[in-house]
Design an enzyme around this catalytic site. Structure first.
Site: not given
Length: 296
Positions: A37, A63-64, A90, A157, A161
């Site tokens: 995270d 940090d993705v 996630n 967003y 998704k």
């Protein structure tokens, strides 16, 4: 013995919310858990919670949007636990709701880098490791009900998704021969802090409006409304258990809100009607009997 016992799950955005809920659920099934995270103080709290519950856990900053940090997660997870069997992509952010012309490019970049590229980086890093050990595994991508039907005022967003749902469908077909089961979680409103995700927004994505001391009345009203909707949402603890239930049933689409079925049925009906009109069109009706290539 549980099919999860002794195996290892890597979960991005695992310090709270849905990520932590999944970590607790798989940990209860006997999995080792690696949580990453960007919020390091919250990460420490999550690590302690999981330890207190008797779950073997490794907590690492992540940090993705940084591929090198994904590689560090992979290396550390293997050093601690050996093989990796599950990836839960996630980590996600909501972006700033607004009309088309007022959604700035920095916000678009932030949402797409976290919600889309973060999933890609994680998958490209860890799926080859699952393939190497040959024992199969699970890839769980967290999308949203917004991945199924567009959300007004939330175009960035929604776009991110929808992409996650589409990639999951594609990867399901690709990875099934390797016994890697792919599922995509599409919740509606859950009691998380995703609406406050700007608190972790890196400086390179920030704009002048992010640093304003006071919101405009319109933004303040929207934020207040969103908070009320989230407060009425599904308890986050349920989501992790629902994920376990669904992947045991080998579900591709994991839904948490069956009441949204009627909303999606309206979309499917509109799609079906559009095909009917295409079939009746003298321009393209001749394609009805042609073989389908590339999608099956």
């Amino acid at each position: 013995m549980s099919e999860f016992q002794g195996k290892t799950a890597v979960i991005s955005g695992g310090a709270e919310g849905i990520g932590l809920s999944v970590a607790r659920a798989v940990g209860k099934q006997g999995m080792n858990v690696v949580i990453g995270d960007i919020d390091e103080p919250q990460l420490k709290l999550a690590e302690q919670l999981l330890c207190d519950e008797g779950i073997e856990v490794l907590a690492l900053p992540l940090d993705v949007t940084k591929p090198e940090q994904w590689q560090q997660i992979a290396t550390s997870a293997q050093e601690r636990f050996g093989k990796i069997h599950m990836l839960v992509n996630n980590a996600g952010v909501s972006g700033t709701p607004g009309v088309i012309e007022k959604t700035n490019i920095q916000d678009w970049n932030w949402v797409m880098d976290v919600n889309l590229m973060g999933v890609i980086y994680g998958t490209q890093t860890l799926i080859p490791l699952m393939k190497q050990h040959g024992e199969g595994g699970w890839l769980i991508n967290v999308a949203s009900m917004a991945g199924m039907i567009g959300v007004p005022m939330g175009q960035a967003y929604t776009a991110s998704k929808v992409a996650v749902v589409g990639m999951s469908e594609s990867w399901r077909a690709e990875l099934t021969p390797q016994n890697i089961q792919v599922s995509v979680l599409c919740p509606a409103f859950v009691q998380t802090r995703i609406n406050l995700s700007s608190r972790n927004k890196p400086s390179e994505y920030q704009t002048a409006s992010d640093n304003e001391q006071e919101m405009s009345p319109a933004r303040a009203a929207m934020a207040e409304h969103m908070q009320k909707v989230i407060d009425r949402g599904l308890a986050v603890e349920v989501v992790g258990e629902r994920v376990i239930e669904a992947i045991r049933a080998n579900e591709l689409y994991i839904f948490t809100h069956p009441n949204y079925r009627t909303v999606l049925q309206k979309r499917f009906e509109a799609v079906d009607q559009a095909f009917e009109r295409a079939a009746a069109s003298p321009l393209v009706s001749h394609l009805l009997d042609e073989e389908i290539d590339g999608f099956m």
